[in-house]
Design an enzyme around this catalytic site. Structure first.
Site, PDB file in Angstrom:
ATOM      1  CG  LEU A  65      22.049  20.540 -11.691  1.00  0.00           C
ATOM      2  CD1 LEU A  65      23.067  21.369 -10.910  1.00  0.00           C
ATOM      3  CD2 LEU A  65      21.005  21.455 -12.309  1.00  0.00           C
ATOM      4  NE  ARG A  66      19.405  14.085 -16.577  1.00  0.00           N
ATOM      5  CZ  ARG A  66      18.600  13.214 -16.006  1.00  0.00           C
ATOM      6  NH1 ARG A  66      19.010  12.543 -14.934  1.00  0.00           N
ATOM      7  NH2 ARG A  66      17.389  13.004 -16.473  1.00  0.00           N
ATOM      8  CG  ASP A 307      11.151  15.175 -10.244  1.00  0.00           C
ATOM      9  OD1 ASP A 307      12.350  14.975  -9.989  1.00  0.00           O
ATOM     10  OD2 ASP A 307      10.344  14.269 -10.461  1.00  0.00           O
ATOM     11  CG  HIS A 311      15.923  12.439 -20.380  1.00  0.00           C
ATOM     12  ND1 HIS A 311      16.855  11.582 -19.843  1.00  0.00           N
ATOM     13  CD2 HIS A 311      14.830  12.355 -19.587  1.00  0.00           C
ATOM     14  CE1 HIS A 311      16.328  10.997 -18.770  1.00  0.00           C
ATOM     15  NE2 HIS A 311      15.119  11.455 -18.589  1.00  0.00           N
TER      16      HIS A 311
END
Lengths: 425, 331
Positions: A65-66, A307, A311
């Site tokens: 999820l960053r 997965d 970005h």
């Protein structure tokens, strides 16, 4: 508490392998009845599911999820909404955030942000070693108490095999499943593509299959000795599938998953340096891709995951090896898995179980099953609806997908989590 | 740009060379055109007045992200002989890693209104990336990208072979010896030799310096030098970089030389009229004996001379094209 009626949907239940047109009655966040209306039930809200398939909500074994750490790429709020719009009602976040999930405060932060987003449920894996550095054991018991459903070192190496053995033994002691992304760091370091004809032709540094198989073999021996419960994630090779098959045949209690993109792409898709196909583990040969499909068919591989790795645009704007690996994949998990049915890899029932009941079992959670008294997490989709993937229209903040322009059938119409409609079109 | 399946990003809609990034995907017709054009420039280069006005008014930028002397200077000389203006920009990769992305660097240079970038970069695919991201009127020539390609080097090697062995490549046996794994030159040579239907293309190297499935590129693999160069018409030696010892690819330069060094004695297994080539710079006593490098079968210095003609040919073909409608308007 709100009462919800999902009426006249096609109910596909992979566990009982049954399909029928029926209605689902929901109250207090649970399914209280299927088929027959309970006495005195009055719906506050009704969803007409005529012509739509009603399945258990999807469970994604691995989605990054960053947040915390890389909020410029994506965050918990943006990604859980993208997940909900894709029929995913629960997802599991690996520990390689920044800071790493190696103490309870980070677990709590993620769970708090996820609760605030009030969308897809977020589970966490704790770090196997402190800082994922492969040296000291993490506080596994405290991480478990804070809510981690398992423990993992991600793709980060544990160089010292004795430390790895002890970490597995300690995880077993804490009753935690280890989630292994098999990778021998020294065999893969610096590589960005499958060590085969395409990498050779393009002059890209290859990653040999042995990077996966050496890591699997090493882990299997330690699992045998320590008795830890283990799951192998993101298989990429025929030999990797073969090792898991043999271990299962000898009676080892292990499970495995594959990322959906590995079932549809191979090294050839890199074409002329297409950075959208830069993933780890790398896309391997056509033969490997077929073996992964066969592994699913035979049950050697238990589940399919996204997965998901969103970005920022710059991350993919560079020469191939200098781009960041990963695919923004939440929104293609269901359509790619349904495509396995078209390709006659698995029947519809099994396809759905690969992304719902099976991953839920692996995570040890009460989810992924459409039954009375179970949580009312549902995915309602239009099976025949055709659509084309346009990255600009993706809800994830990461638009990095190699599937841009692909035509899919099967579009999510409603997503219900804990009896609440969190997404509808 | 990035995602496009761009084998032929190099060709314009009329099939003319717009960028020169890799030999792969180009037909023998284009390769022959490059060679024939280079032949005509070779005559110019042998005259006292070495300049032709073909590219007067064009601006070419030598954009080198990796150090180079020979390649950069021959490109520079080629541009000057074609009367183009040339600018040399050396950008160490450490400067770009300080924050400016490759894309930012490009956009800045593009603002200088140039017509062609000649690019060398340590990443495979860098030239493709740049060609896919520059303004439509700019052409890109790959002067070496990572391990991927070095097409002008391969063409000057082919030119050298053709001058010495004639036009019929079908009867030739060519052996490429050394660090194939890390060599962009070898990859481009293999493509070029196969496009021109060379009878037998061989690579000779220890297993640690051979990339996986190299046979798929159309070569026969030998691990033993003696067997590999038997009856060869052309032997191409590759440079062995000292870093290879660090990566545990080889035990020592000495051991490498003892197994793969090209000596007069070993060369006697090849045909009597064999030519010996090397893209330079040479490591004497590591991959090649001085007697061979300086001997009468060596054409190593001719390669350097021909490099100018071949680069002139490529530049003039690319910049001498009639621009297409979608390439105009930027100036």
């Amino acid at each position: 508490m709100e009462r919800l009626l999902v009426s006249n949907g096609l109910i596909l239940d992979p566990v009982t392998q049954s399909v029928r047109t029926s209605s689902i009655y929901i109250a207090d966040g649970k399914i209280i009845a299927i088929d027959y209306q309970p006495d005195g039930f009055q719906a506050d809200q009704t969803i007409d599911a005529s012509g739509l398939i009603v399945s258990a909500g999807l469970v994604d074994l691995c989605a990054r999820l960053r947040e915390p750490g890389l909020e410029f790429k994506a965050d918990i709020c943006s990604e859980t909404r993208a997940a909900a719009a894709s029929g995913i009602t629960t997802l599991c976040c690996p520990p390689d955030t920044d800071p790493v999930i190696d103490e309870p405060a980070v677990v709590e932060l993620i769970h708090r942000k996820a609760a605030k987003a009030a969308s897809t449920l977020v589970l966490t894996l704790g770090a196997l070693t402190n800082g994922l550095k492969g040296q000291l054991l993490s506080q596994m018991s405290a991480l478990r108490a804070a809510g981690c459903v398992g423990i993992s070192n991600g793709r980060n190496p544990v160089p010292n095999t004795l430390i790895l053995r002890r970490a597995y033994a300690y995880a077993a002691n804490c009753g935690l499943t280890v989630f292994i992304e098999p990778d021998d760091h020294w065999l893969s370091a610096g590589g960005c593509a499958h060590d085969g004809p395409v990498a050779t032709r393009l002059g890209l540094q290859g990653i040999a299959v042995s990077a996966e198989t050496v890591a699997i073999s090493r882990a299997l021996e330690l699992i045998l000795e320590t008795g830890v419960k283990a799951h192998f994630g993101r298989l990429s090779s025929a030999h990797g599938v073969e090792l898991i098959r043999r271990a299962k045949e000898r009676g080892m209690d292990i499970t495995a998953d594959v990322a959906a993109h590995q079932l549809f792409l191979n090294e050839m898709d890199i074409g002329s340096f297409n950075s959208m196909c830069h993933v780890l583990p790398p896309l391997r040969s056509q033969r490997d891709m077929e073996a992964l499909r066969q592994g699913l068919k035979e049950g050697v591989i238990d589940a399919v995951c996204s997965d998901h790795q969103p970005h920022d645009p710059d991350a993919k704007q560079a020469p191939f090896a200098s781009t960041e690996p990963g695919i923004s994949a939440l929104e293609t998990l269901l359509p790619l898995t349904l495509r396995l049915v078209d390709h006659q890899v698995v029947p519809t029932f099994s396809a759905l179980s690969l992304i719902s009941s099976r991953p839920a079992e692996i995570l040890g959670i009460n989810a992924g099953v459409l039954a009375v008294n179970r949580p009312a997490d549902l995915c309602v989709y239009a099976p025949e609806q055709e659509w084309q993937l346009d990255p600009a229209a993706m809800l994830s903040r990461g638009k990095n997908t190699p599937f841009a322009g692909w035509h899919f059938s099967g579009k999510v119409r409603h997503t219900i989590i804990g009896g609440q409609v969190v997404y509808r079109t | 740009m990035i995602g496009q399946d761009s084998w032929n990003i190099q060709l314009d809609s009329n099939g003319r060379l717009k960028h020169f990034l890799t030999i792969e995907g180009l037909g023998s017709q284009i390769l022959t055109e490059i060679l024939d054009t280079a032949e005509s420039f070779a005559n110019v280069n042998e005259q006292r007045m070495k300049k032709v006005p073909l590219l007067r008014g064009k601006t070419i930028v030598n954009l080198f992200f990796e150090a180079s002397t020979r390649t950069r200077t021959t490109f520079e000389l080629a541009a000057k002989r074609l009367s183009a203006d040339i600018l040399n920009i050396n950008i160490s990769t450490s400067a770009t890693s300080k924050g400016e992305s490759l894309l930012d660097t490009l956009q800045n240079l593009q603002a200088m209104l140039c017509d062609m970038f000649i690019v060398r970069h340590c990443d495979s695919g860098a030239a493709h990336f740049i060609a896919g991201n520059v303004a439509p009127h700019i052409s890109v020539i790959n002067a070496g990208d990572g391990r991927h390609a070095h097409p002008t080097q391969a063409m000057l090697d082919i030119f050298t072979i053709r001058r010495n062995k004639g036009h019929d490549f079908g009867r030739l046996r060519v052996a490429i010896v050394g660090d194939i794994l890390h060599s962009r030159v070898a990859r481009s040579q293999i493509h070029a030799l196969n496009t021109l239907n060379t009878g037998d293309v061989r690579v000779i190297a220890p297993k640690t310096l051979l990339p996986t499935d190299i046979e798929d590129m159309g070569v026969t693999v030998f691990n033993d030098l003696q067997t590999g160069i038997r009856d060869a018409d052309v032997v191409i030696m590759l440079r062995l970089q000292k870093e290879r010892m660090q990566g545990a690819l080889l035990p020592s330069e000495h051991e490498y030389y003892s197994l793969y060094g090209l000596t007069e004695e070993r060369l006697s297994a090849a045909k009597a009229d064999v030519i010996v080539m090397h893209p330079g710079p040479i490591n004497r006593g590591v991959e090649i004996e001085s007697r061979v490098a300086d001997g009468n079968r060596s054409v190593i210095l001719d390669q350097v001379t021909y490099g100018i003609s071949v680069r002139m040919a490529v530049m003039s073909m690319v910049l001498g094209r009639q621009p297409e409608p979608n390439e105009s308007g930027a100036h």
